[in-house]
Design a protein around this motif. Structure first.
Motif, mmCIF file in Angstrom:
data_model
loop_
_atom_site.group_PDB
_atom_site.id
_atom_site.type_symbol
_atom_site.label_atom_id
_atom_site.label_comp_id
_atom_site.label_asym_id
_atom_site.label_seq_id
_atom_site.Cartn_x
_atom_site.Cartn_y
_atom_site.Cartn_z
ATOM 1 N N ILE A 109 -4.223 0.686 3.971
ATOM 2 C CA ILE A 109 -2.627 -0.175 3.986
ATOM 3 C C ILE A 109 -2.310 -1.297 4.145
ATOM 4 C CG2 ILE A 109 -0.854 0.799 4.793
ATOM 5 C CD1 ILE A 109 -1.301 3.643 4.054
ATOM 6 N N GLN A 110 -3.021 -1.273 4.825
ATOM 7 C CA GLN A 110 -2.963 -2.836 6.122
ATOM 8 C C GLN A 110 -3.324 -3.605 5.467
ATOM 9 O OE1 GLN A 110 -4.754 -2.421 10.008
ATOM 10 N NE2 GLN A 110 -2.702 -2.562 11.084
ATOM 11 N N ALA A 111 -4.639 -3.863 4.370
ATOM 12 C CA ALA A 111 -5.516 -4.524 4.142
ATOM 13 C C ALA A 111 -4.209 -4.749 2.749
ATOM 14 C CB ALA A 111 -6.387 -3.939 3.249
ATOM 15 N N GLU A 112 -3.732 -3.804 2.000
ATOM 16 C CA GLU A 112 -2.819 -3.830 1.109
ATOM 17 C C GLU A 112 -1.816 -5.044 1.538
ATOM 18 O OE1 GLU A 112 -1.987 0.055 -0.377
ATOM 19 O OE2 GLU A 112 -3.948 0.010 -1.084
ATOM 20 N N MET A 113 -0.725 -4.700 2.839
ATOM 21 C CA MET A 113 0.291 -5.140 2.529
ATOM 22 C C MET A 113 -0.390 -7.051 3.959
ATOM 23 S SD MET A 113 3.036 -3.142 3.028
ATOM 24 C CE MET A 113 1.879 -2.840 1.676
ATOM 25 N N ARG A 114 -1.127 -7.532 4.023
ATOM 26 C CA ARG A 114 -1.741 -8.136 4.287
ATOM 27 C C ARG A 114 -1.824 -8.992 2.856
ATOM 28 N NH1 ARG A 114 -5.648 -5.485 8.189
ATOM 29 N NH2 ARG A 114 -6.527 -5.631 6.681
ATOM 30 N N GLU A 115 -2.127 -8.684 1.469
ATOM 31 C CA GLU A 115 -2.712 -9.352 0.379
ATOM 32 C C GLU A 115 -1.495 -9.261 -0.196
ATOM 33 O OE1 GLU A 115 -4.397 -7.938 -3.508
ATOM 34 O OE2 GLU A 115 -5.235 -7.208 -2.507
ATOM 35 N N ARG A 116 -0.327 -7.898 0.094
ATOM 36 C CA ARG A 116 0.540 -8.339 0.115
ATOM 37 C C ARG A 116 2.046 -9.999 0.668
ATOM 38 N NH1 ARG A 116 6.203 -3.934 -0.408
ATOM 39 N NH2 ARG A 116 6.933 -5.288 -1.643
ATOM 40 N N LYS A 117 1.751 -9.659 1.579
ATOM 41 C CA LYS A 117 2.417 -10.808 2.577
ATOM 42 C C LYS A 117 2.067 -11.545 1.953
ATOM 43 C CE LYS A 117 2.924 -12.501 7.273
ATOM 44 N NZ LYS A 117 2.938 -13.585 6.828
ATOM 45 N N TRP A 118 0.510 -12.295 1.626
ATOM 46 C CA TRP A 118 -0.107 -13.462 1.333
ATOM 47 C C TRP A 118 0.406 -13.580 -0.202
ATOM 48 C CZ3 TRP A 118 -3.033 -14.963 -3.088
ATOM 49 C CH2 TRP A 118 -3.174 -16.223 -3.158
ATOM 50 N N ARG A 119 0.847 -12.617 -0.881
ATOM 51 C CA ARG A 119 1.573 -13.268 -2.370
ATOM 52 C C ARG A 119 3.002 -13.575 -1.976
ATOM 53 N NH1 ARG A 119 -1.406 -8.535 -3.980
ATOM 54 N NH2 ARG A 119 1.071 -7.175 -4.075
ATOM 55 N N LEU A 120 3.539 -12.641 -1.570
ATOM 56 C CA LEU A 120 4.934 -13.367 -0.981
ATOM 57 C C LEU A 120 5.051 -14.559 -0.392
ATOM 58 C CD1 LEU A 120 6.286 -9.736 0.326
ATOM 59 C CD2 LEU A 120 7.051 -11.155 -1.778
ATOM 60 N N ASP A 121 3.983 -14.426 0.429
ATOM 61 C CA ASP A 121 3.954 -16.102 1.034
ATOM 62 C C ASP A 121 3.376 -17.241 0.376
ATOM 63 O OD1 ASP A 121 4.624 -14.752 3.968
ATOM 64 O OD2 ASP A 121 2.736 -15.195 4.946
ATOM 65 N N LYS A 122 3.344 -16.949 -0.542
ATOM 66 C CA LYS A 122 2.212 -17.859 -1.664
ATOM 67 C C LYS A 122 3.543 -18.119 -2.760
ATOM 68 C CE LYS A 122 -0.987 -19.185 -5.188
ATOM 69 N NZ LYS A 122 0.345 -19.232 -6.139
ATOM 70 N N LYS A 123 4.253 -16.832 -2.904
ATOM 71 C CA LYS A 123 5.028 -17.636 -3.738
ATOM 72 C C LYS A 123 6.827 -17.980 -3.504
ATOM 73 C CE LYS A 123 8.578 -14.043 -6.280
ATOM 74 N NZ LYS A 123 9.027 -13.100 -6.648
ATOM 75 N N ALA A 124 7.091 -17.835 -1.583
ATOM 76 C CA ALA A 124 7.848 -18.333 -1.157
ATOM 77 C C ALA A 124 7.448 -19.812 -1.036
ATOM 78 C CB ALA A 124 8.274 -18.113 0.763
#
Length: 165
Positions: free
Chosen positions: A65-80
């Protein structure tokens, strides 16, 4: 009544001593059945090991789950970042240095110059951070052959291996 594990182990040791004193050892087919019949220690250990396996499974799932959340965080940071870049570009095209709104003020400004490395090998050592870290694999091999200043071999710790059927 739930007794502490230490108490169960003491009882288990006494039971094992009595069974061994009767001439029955671990190689005897009846040994495990006799121990199980006389004390709850082994069943308690089975429960502890099952709980440890369950806890390890939870830890593994949390890691996923942490790996998935890190990936999601990366996508959100990139989008921002992409959205901010689009706003910066648009403000530049409009020739505007500032955009005000009731909840924020956005300003275009020049940032500090950034360093661009063109040839890392040519950079003098005074401008480098050098991380010194012992290579434990190489140290172990060397210590098994000879002495190494600043390192010794320590005692290995017992480990528990659990195989599932």
């Amino acid at each position: 009544m739930n007794t502490p594990l230490r108490h169960d182990v003491l009882i288990g040791q006494a039971v094992l001593d009595e069974i061994r004193a009767a001439g029955i050892d671990e190689d005897d087919a009846d040994f495990a059945a006799l121990v199980d019949a006389e004390c709850d220690t082994l069943e308690r250990l089975r429960r502890i090991i099952r709980f440890a396996r369950h806890t390890e499974a939870q830890s593994k799932a949390l890691g996923e789950i942490q790996a998935e959340m890190r990936e999601r965080k990366w996508r959100l940071d990139k989008k921002a970042g992409d959205l901010r870049a689009a706003a910066l570009w648009a403000l530049g095209e409009l020739g505007m240095k500032k955009l005000e709104a009731p909840d924020f003020t956005a300003s275009v400004s020049e940032s500090r110059p950034k360093v661009v490395i063109t040839d890392e090998a040519a950079i003098p050592d005074q401008f480098c951070r050098i991380k010194r870290e012992p290579d434990k694999t190489a140290l172990l091999a060397a210590l098994l052959r000879d002495e190494v200043p600043g390192a010794d071999l320590g005692n290995g710790a017992p480990s528990l291996t659990v195989r599932t059927r």
